[in-house]
Design an enzyme around this catalytic site. Structure first.
Site, PDB file in Angstrom:
ATOM      1  N   GLY A   7       0.853  -1.185   0.000  1.00  0.00           N
ATOM      2  CA  GLY A   7       0.000   0.000   0.000  1.00  0.00           C
ATOM      3  C   GLY A   7       0.885   1.229   0.000  1.00  0.00           C
ATOM      4  O   GLY A   7       1.514   1.546   1.014  1.00  0.00           O
ATOM      5  N   LEU A   8       0.948   1.928  -1.136  1.00  0.00           N
ATOM      6  CA  LEU A   8       1.838   3.081  -1.243  1.00  0.00           C
ATOM      7  C   LEU A   8       1.048   4.362  -1.501  1.00  0.00           C
ATOM      8  O   LEU A   8       1.452   5.235  -2.253  1.00  0.00           O
ATOM      9  CB  LEU A   8       2.875   2.845  -2.356  1.00  0.00           C
ATOM     10  N   GLY A   9      -0.118   4.442  -0.879  1.00  0.00           N
ATOM     11  CA  GLY A   9      -0.958   5.633  -1.029  1.00  0.00           C
ATOM     12  C   GLY A   9      -0.452   6.773  -0.177  1.00  0.00           C
ATOM     13  O   GLY A   9       0.734   6.847   0.159  1.00  0.00           O
ATOM     14  N   MET A  11      -0.730   7.486   2.896  1.00  0.00           N
ATOM     15  CA  MET A  11      -0.071   7.110   4.151  1.00  0.00           C
ATOM     16  C   MET A  11       1.132   6.202   3.890  1.00  0.00           C
ATOM     17  O   MET A  11       2.252   6.524   4.263  1.00  0.00           O
ATOM     18  CB  MET A  11      -1.074   6.416   5.082  1.00  0.00           C
ATOM     19  N   ASN A  87      -6.575   1.234   9.145  1.00  0.00           N
ATOM     20  CA  ASN A  87      -7.611   1.592  10.109  1.00  0.00           C
ATOM     21  C   ASN A  87      -8.587   0.444  10.335  1.00  0.00           C
ATOM     22  O   ASN A  87      -9.799   0.630  10.394  1.00  0.00           O
ATOM     23  CB  ASN A  87      -8.348   2.841   9.627  1.00  0.00           C
ATOM     24  N   GLY A 115      -1.537  11.786   9.394  1.00  0.00           N
ATOM     25  CA  GLY A 115      -2.008  12.328   8.132  1.00  0.00           C
ATOM     26  C   GLY A 115      -0.872  12.656   7.194  1.00  0.00           C
ATOM     27  O   GLY A 115       0.208  12.050   7.227  1.00  0.00           O
ATOM     28  N   LYS A 165      -6.253   3.547  18.588  1.00  0.00           N
ATOM     29  CA  LYS A 165      -6.369   4.463  17.453  1.00  0.00           C
ATOM     30  C   LYS A 165      -7.833   4.832  17.213  1.00  0.00           C
ATOM     31  O   LYS A 165      -8.147   5.979  16.865  1.00  0.00           O
ATOM     32  CB  LYS A 165      -5.776   3.814  16.197  1.00  0.00           C
ATOM     33  N   TYR A 173     -12.901  13.394  16.379  1.00  0.00           N
ATOM     34  CA  TYR A 173     -14.245  13.796  15.932  1.00  0.00           C
ATOM     35  C   TYR A 173     -14.843  14.827  16.893  1.00  0.00           C
ATOM     36  O   TYR A 173     -15.407  15.833  16.477  1.00  0.00           O
ATOM     37  CB  TYR A 173     -15.173  12.573  15.920  1.00  0.00           C
TER      38      TYR A 173
END
Lengths: 291, 291, 291, 291
Positions: A7-9, A11, A87, A115, A165, A173
């Site tokens: 996963g190299l998005g 994050m 998550n 983030g 987390k 929120y």
């Protein structure tokens, strides 16, 4: 240390860069060919790593994570380690750990906050698993975390990292809703000329000083009324899970719920409720409700 | 008994008819010539009544009621009686009573529930004032109230009638919101085929049986999905006042507040809150929020 | 019709009596020898019934119901019917139906409202299952339900009965909280002399007229201040499940949540929250908080 | 600049010291002889100042502030300036300004945040009044505020300073409640070993990083479970006023309300609500509620 990053998005990609900058050897994989991946399949990723292999899963929660972990279970060997940094809902961690445990594969869950700023600022990490596994992974965690005394904790056994987390995001929120309510109140009052200027002034000396406020002040520079932003908000799942967990534990979370409900309402979730209310008003009082 | 009725709208007009049907002599006045009024001015109304005059004010709360009572203070005489039957905020009653008291004019406040059904069903009356005045007005109250042992109470001193009615309406808000939340939940579930049929079935035997449910079941006959009703609701003021009164008394009213907030949100009251939330999400996570 | 009733407590015992009075043949079983049971074991119950057997399970939700249904699966035969009339969480119904379905045993879920009054007043029934099974069971349902046109509905497929009952109870929570907030507000106001008298007067003519209000008025006769009742309330599970279901469906239920949170708070659920709040206040403002 | 400081408590006393350290001449007065006051009466304070006199009122909101301002109106002269730095409700400011304005005395309201830390960290100031008066007072404000670009704002006309401070404190309530809910949820979960350690770790890299979190982490050093703090919290008035202001403006503030309601509930505010709930449960279901 050598690590595979899946996963190299937004994050995972940044985390990989921070790890490389910290002297680790990262083999990156992502489904997308445009991701800058080092290998083009999970098989190739596993083949590129030395045993005992360390793989960090940083893909969307739910089915993508489930599928990735299942496939890794088939490809990895006893003694290898998977860290789920996504998550994921905490209840899934025990299941993943159990399935992998049968194969002798180690598992940790790690909630990651920070983030798009984490690449420079460091990531706050909340880890679930055994102390032994935590020490094994410590070099990675130490590089990802901020360069001070905070930002890393072994929260508890497997599931504890994502639980912490989840709670962290639930608090987030509530904080965001609180700032929002304050801004909205000032916008409508004739006594406050420029709500953005007021909130920006709170950056120093005030009890509400916070990173979220700093970010909001950044955004105010471009759009002090926020009118460019639509009056809606999406939910990410974690506040919902926290509220549900708290319900089962007998802990009331009214501010967190208020924050989530505001978002769900902005997406039409309360529409039918209001239809009932206005229907009753029409029935008993002859009140006409216009859209 | 002879009584002047000021305001011949949905409430006042029907109340006048019920009084006439009960053998009272009613002189009606309304600003509108189309109201079927008996006289065309407050002066004429006062002139048409025998001393000690009894006048029932049934006009919108706020300035219309204030103006009417002020003008009546100029026209009436010591010993006359004014009853404010509108939805006046209770804090105004003491002021009205004091001003009129200086002139020797008596004053009572009377919260009236019943809506468009009251003409047949009778009106629930909550009265504020002295016991002596209550007994003086009793013939009127007895005619307006339902024909059984309930529906009339001397709630307390001046202001107590409107305070009780305010609380009554606050409860009404909460009940309506509760029914609405239940309907909305069923609408989205695949396990319930026809939420309207389910709710209609609760008319008998169920713990939630109520007049509001009966009214809702009426409306379901014409529109079982309520799609003809826009997903918004107006507020009437009384829940707001109750929440404020309770805040000052140190009494939490979270369900009542939830009900009012749902209505205010449906009218855009929370829009700026959500702009802040989504702005922060964009800042820390790069999240894009679409309208 | 012949039916076996398992569980002869406050609900099951009265339902058995209403069924007998309606001409049905009821074989009752309960774990307790003092229950007035007809047979002293599930085996004996099954032996006493003619095929196709009909068994109504009316035991506490959760493990007792799970265990009973599992055991019945071993004792009953293909073609027999089990109705779960308890307060089972709707998610369990599909599992029960599937397990029993493998054995050819039919299953319905039936939410039952009515409390201790149902024996005379009739019970509101919300049923989940197939139309065919519903018609098969109709004689029983018709006897249990009130003697008018309402109080019985086939809500949807298996699970729909308990889902509807769950929502029903969630609404009940909201209504009760609304009445409670109103009473509490009046108790603290100097403008209302006797809150119990005010609320009792609402029994007729008022928009909040309801069975719950009638019951409250009953209780006020003995204790108008309610001081004999401790300021706490227990939860039964169903509001919690409704809030969770609604969260997953994206439907905000703030009034229902307020009602549940008030109960959880009364049992200490929010204590640690307040410790945090007062700790922060001490830290930034030097505020001392006394118990 | 020369200034009279009235009220030498936790806030006023420290502010006076910061002003002196900043090169201003401060004449301090407090009712208490042990306060280290410079003068022993308001008369003496006024006599000790040169015209045009500047007086900062830093006494408890409500009657103490009202009385002080009234008395100052009698003692000061046209051209003098009063700044109300206390936690006065914004609606009182217009009244004070009007009364003083008739005498030619200038008036500003200034909300002050910073608590016991402000003496070193600087105070966040939110000011209401005219631009001219703001510039006149700027030397004082610049000394009190933090030594960077933030912490001082002219929020709007008279009343705007206290309005902004009220909103600020309302946000503070929401933030504290959010942290509290998160802590309470973790305390009850078996998945988190040490909630205090988790929250302390959030000091770096996390989205919830804030001054309030830093303070909480300080307190955790001495008492990681917070068991030394009673499970109650007091209210200061400002969240209540914000909720009321927002209600009138049509802005829902559910998270702020949740925070205040939690505190009011901890002081018994919801007790009568729960008595009603449990009374109804006893009536319809025979449920027994134990304290």
């Amino acid at each position: 240390m050598q690590i595979g990053m899946i996963g190299l998005g937004r994050m995972g990609g940044n985390m990989a860069k921070r790890l490389v900058a910290g002297g680790h050897q990262v083999v990156g994989y992502d489904m997308s060919p445009e991701s800058g991946r080092d290998v083009d399949s999970l098989e190739a990723l596993v083949a590129a790593l030395d045993a005992p292999r360390v793989v960090w899963v940083m893909v969307p929660a739910g089915k993508p994570t489930d599928d990735t972990i299942t496939r890794l279970g088939e490809l990895l060997e006893a003694g290898d380690m998977i860290v789920d940094g996504g998550n994921t809902r905490y209840v899934d961690d025990a299941r993943h750990a159990e399935e992998l445990g049968k194969l002798g594969i180690r598992f940790m869950d790690c909630g990651v906050s920070g983030g798009v700023w984490g690449i420079d600022r460091g990531y706050a990490l909340m880890v679930g698993g055994s102390k032994e596994d935590f020490e094994f992974m410590r070099p990675i965690y130490e590089t990802l975390k901020p360069n001070d005394d905070y930002g890393l904790v072994l929260a508890g056994p497997v599931g504890g990292g994502h639980f912490a987390k989840m709670v962290h995001n639930g608090i987030e929120y509530g904080m965001m809703q609180a700032f929002g309510e304050g801004f909205a109140t000032m916008v409508r009052s004739e006594l406050v000329d420029d709500p953005a200027a007021v909130m920006t002034s709170w950056k120093s000396g005030s009890v509400v000083g916070s990173w979220l406020l700093d970010l909001l002040a950044n955004a105010f520079k471009d759009d002090p009324t926020l009118e460019s932003m639509p009056p809606v908000a999406n939910e990410s799942g974690e506040a919902k899970w926290m509220i549900e967990a708290a319900l089962e534990l007998g802990v009331p979370t009214p501010a967190t719920a208020a924050a989530l409900y505001a978002r769900q309402t902005s997406r039409g979730g309360g529409d039918d409720t209001l239809r009932v209310v206005s229907t009753m008003r029409a029935q008993f009082g002859g009140h006409v409700t216009k859209a």
